[in-house]
Design a protein around this motif. Structure first.
Motif, PDB file in Angstrom:
ATOM      1  N   UNK A 231       0.828  -1.203   0.000  1.00  0.00           N
ATOM      2  CA  UNK A 231       0.000   0.000   0.000  1.00  0.00           C
ATOM      3  C   UNK A 231       0.869   1.263   0.000  1.00  0.00           C
ATOM      4  N   UNK A 232       1.934   1.242   0.794  1.00  0.00           N
ATOM      5  CA  UNK A 232       2.817   2.407   0.871  1.00  0.00           C
ATOM      6  C   UNK A 232       3.563   2.665  -0.416  1.00  0.00           C
ATOM      7  N   UNK A 233       4.090   1.604  -1.050  1.00  0.00           N
ATOM      8  CA  UNK A 233       4.824   1.777  -2.301  1.00  0.00           C
ATOM      9  C   UNK A 233       3.948   2.279  -3.427  1.00  0.00           C
ATOM     10  N   UNK A 234       2.755   1.686  -3.569  1.00  0.00           N
ATOM     11  CA  UNK A 234       1.837   2.119  -4.622  1.00  0.00           C
ATOM     12  C   UNK A 234       1.365   3.553  -4.356  1.00  0.00           C
ATOM     13  N   UNK A 235       1.119   3.889  -3.089  1.00  0.00           N
ATOM     14  CA  UNK A 235       0.726   5.252  -2.733  1.00  0.00           C
ATOM     15  C   UNK A 235       1.829   6.244  -3.075  1.00  0.00           C
ATOM     16  N   UNK A 236       3.077   5.872  -2.846  1.00  0.00           N
ATOM     17  CA  UNK A 236       4.206   6.748  -3.184  1.00  0.00           C
ATOM     18  C   UNK A 236       4.273   6.994  -4.683  1.00  0.00           C
ATOM     19  N   UNK A 237       4.076   5.942  -5.480  1.00  0.00           N
ATOM     20  CA  UNK A 237       4.062   6.101  -6.938  1.00  0.00           C
ATOM     21  C   UNK A 237       2.932   7.034  -7.352  1.00  0.00           C
TER      22      UNK A 237
END
Length: 621
Positions: A46-52
């Motif tokens: 969730x954090x990685x996709x949110x960062x993208x």
């Protein structure tokens, strides 16, 4: 008007968004790479996709689409247009001229590193989809990618007018496929939609120590190509680019990134290639074909951008003249530069063979892109502060926020220097050395010529006190310094002892605007005794054509008969002075070498070669 906007929007899809549109092929895979040491948990996904997602919103939507695209130079964008605009903005602050010029040249130089890596990583990552179907293809991935790239570069001489009509529809199909696959993945794990909450991005970037910062170097892969939105704005208008981004490109990319994240939440093993594994099995090979077409289009746009940037750099005096072939009778922007094409081809193929995989190329990718984005932000500050005259606090807040984001990405990518990040930096450094040397060398050369020159006014006054014999016809003397007597005239009088009945001193000026309209193209001045001074003005996007420009002199009382007109050109032989004068000795020698190999002035300015008389001048620098 509506159909025109729709048509421009479709065309913009194929040219502007090819690079950023192919980022899903590798961005998610590299963001969650095991090398970063971040566990592939639901929270981290969730954090990685949110960062993208928020990187796309901040860097592309806010910075480029909303802010920087407003900083157009008479409708044109790109690093060279922004350099020229910033130079105009600080005319009242000369202390900033040289630092901004050097920063701008540095940013332009790094574009060539991007122009090498974009075709390499895009095509290679598309062909790697063959490995997903069967490992049998693995030994053939690099040869197939090299074959595709060689065919692409070989095709450049033919021009892109015909294939260009297919770019928009193919790219639209690509984005529709991205969006559909994303919806398919999200439907299987709707919890991924929680990544819309920026809290997950902030938590991801602050909860893993150094690893959180390192992963930014991979997240930036999702925004590579953002600068193209600004660079290609002049071809389609900011309206068409904005409509394409907000109506199709941004939603399709967001859906696909979220779909890949959803796939990883349910199948962590899919990390080997989350893009292709997101699709149903029956769609694999059709998507490999579509992805290859999309990456070829992205590569084509980058290669064409390299031609365009080179042409602008030549016009503005950052590079020596070189052969520029117009490949379309209707589109002035479609050019082909053989020397740039084959140098790019050699370096791109070397990158594919040397790195061998998209994952290794990803380590090199991003350094040049983030540095260019940082340069764009710095130049934009001077435009909005000194040209738009916004309050200082607002300028610092607006560009300062983006500068912090760009600097964070840039520093994160610098951590990948040992893994290949040195490669685009080396290319950029070499191009920067050439550009800076040519720019400084021209300044030194003009200083030397001016020191040795005779003022034109007093010379003509003394000449016609006891005039030489006049002969029929018109002599045109090309000179870069309109107030100085051309060396070619002095040589002609010394050797031939005659003067034509009509003498024209012609200066070609390239201004820091993209286009100069026809009504402002030519300025003429009578000097008496059949002598004229003519200035021909071009923008850095115009193609210099002296023969056509001289036809515009007829209404000004200066009509030329082609068979009665001769062009006198003083070809300087540049000899570096031992010890170096004005530059380091190695740069003196480099400039002298480039000057010897510069393209013929008659070809570059479209002057009929059968009417040219060359006279040599030896100049030491």
């Amino acid at each position: 008007m509506r159909s025109s906007t729709a048509g421009l929007t479709l065309l913009a899809l194929g040219v502007v968004f090819g690079d950023i549109g192919t980022s899903p092929l590798y961005a998610v895979k590299e963001t969650f790479s095991p090398d970063h040491g971040i566990p592939l948990t639901t929270e981290n996904i969730l954090g990685g996709v949110s960062t993208i997602f928020w990187a796309l919103m901040i860097v592309v939507s806010l910075k480029y689409v909303v802010l920087i695209m407003r900083a157009d130079n008479k409708g044109e964008g790109g690093i060279m247009a922004l350099i020229a605009l910033a130079q105009q903005a600080i005319r009242g602050h000369p202390q900033w001229k040289m630092p901004l010029l050097m920063i701008g040249i540095f940013g332009a130089s790094l574009f060539y590193g991007d122009a090498v890596l974009t075709p390499a990583i895009s095509v290679l990552s598309a062909v790697e989809g063959l490995e997903v179907g069967t490992s049998t293809f693995k030994p053939y991935v690099v040869p197939i990618a090299v074959g595709v790239l060689l065919a692409l570069f070989a095709f450049q001489a033919k021009g892109t007018a015909v294939v260009g009509r297919l770019f928009g529809p193919v790219t639209m199909l690509w984005f529709l496929a991205l969006g559909a696959a994303g919806i398919y993945g999200i439907a299987r794990e709707p919890a991924i939609l929680g990544a819309l909450n920026p809290y997950h991005a902030l938590h991801f970037l602050t909860s893993h120590g150094t690893a959180s910062f390192v992963v930014l170097g991979s997240v930036v892969l999702a925004v590579t190509g953002a600068e193209a939105l600004y660079a290609d704005m002049g071809h389609f208008g900011r309206g068409a680019v904005r409509i394409a981004w907000f109506s199709l490109v941004a939603p399709a990319l967001t859906l696909n990134y979220f779909g890949q994240g959803a796939l990883l939440m349910t199948q962590p093993a899919a990390l080997q290639n989350p893009f292709y594994l997101l699709f149903p099995g029956w769609a694999l090979y059709p998507m490999v074909a579509l992805a290859t077409a999309a990456t070829v289009i992205a590569s084509q746009a980058t290669i064409s951008g390299a031609y365009s940037l080179t042409k602008q750099a030549v016009q503005l005096g950052f590079l020596p003249r070189m052969t520029i072939v117009q490949t379309s009778a209707r589109e002035m922007g479609q050019v082909y530069i053989p020397s740039i094409n084959w140098v790019l081809c050699a370096v791109v193929v070397a990158a594919v063979i040397g790195f061998g995989s998209s994952s290794r190329l990803a380590g090199a990718y991003g350094v040049a892109v983030t540095a260019t984005m940082l340069v764009d932000t710095l130049l934009t500050f001077f435009v909005i502060r000194y040209m738009w005259r916004y309050p200082l606090v607002l300028c610092i807040f607006a560009t300062g926020f983006f500068a912090i984001v760009d600097l964070s990405f840039f520093v994160a990518t610098l951590l990948k220097i040992a893994d290949g990040g040195w490669f685009p930096l080396l290319i950029g450094a070499l191009v920067y050395a050439v550009m800076a040397t040519w720019r400084r060398g021209r300044e030194v050369l003009f200083e030397q010529l001016n020191a040795q020159s005779v003022p034109l006014g007093p010379f003509l006054e003394s000449l016609f006190r006891d005039p030489p014999e006049r002969v029929a016809g018109t002599a045109i003397f090309l000179t870069a310094t309109p107030d100085a007597t051309p060396h070619a005239l002095l040589h002609n009088l010394n050797h031939n002892k005659v003067l034509h009945e009509r003498v024209v001193f012609l200066t070609v000026e390239v201004r820091d605007v993209p286009w100069v309209p026809f009504e402002e193209r030519v300025v003429s001045e009578r000097l008496g005794h059949g002598c004229w001074r003519v200035r021909v003005r071009y923008g850095f996007m115009n193609r210099p054509d002296v023969s056509a420009a001289l036809e515009l002199c007829a209404p000004l009382g200066l009509k030329f008969e082609p068979m009665e007109t001769s062009f006198f050109v003083s070809r300087q032989k540049i000899v570096p002075t031992e010890g170096g004068v004005g530059m380091a000795l190695w740069r003196d020698r480099l400039f002298a070498t480039m000057a010897r190999n510069a393209g013929d002035v008659t070809d570059y300015f479209n002057i009929p070669t059968n009417r040219v008389i060359e006279l040599g001048t030896r100049v030491q620098i």
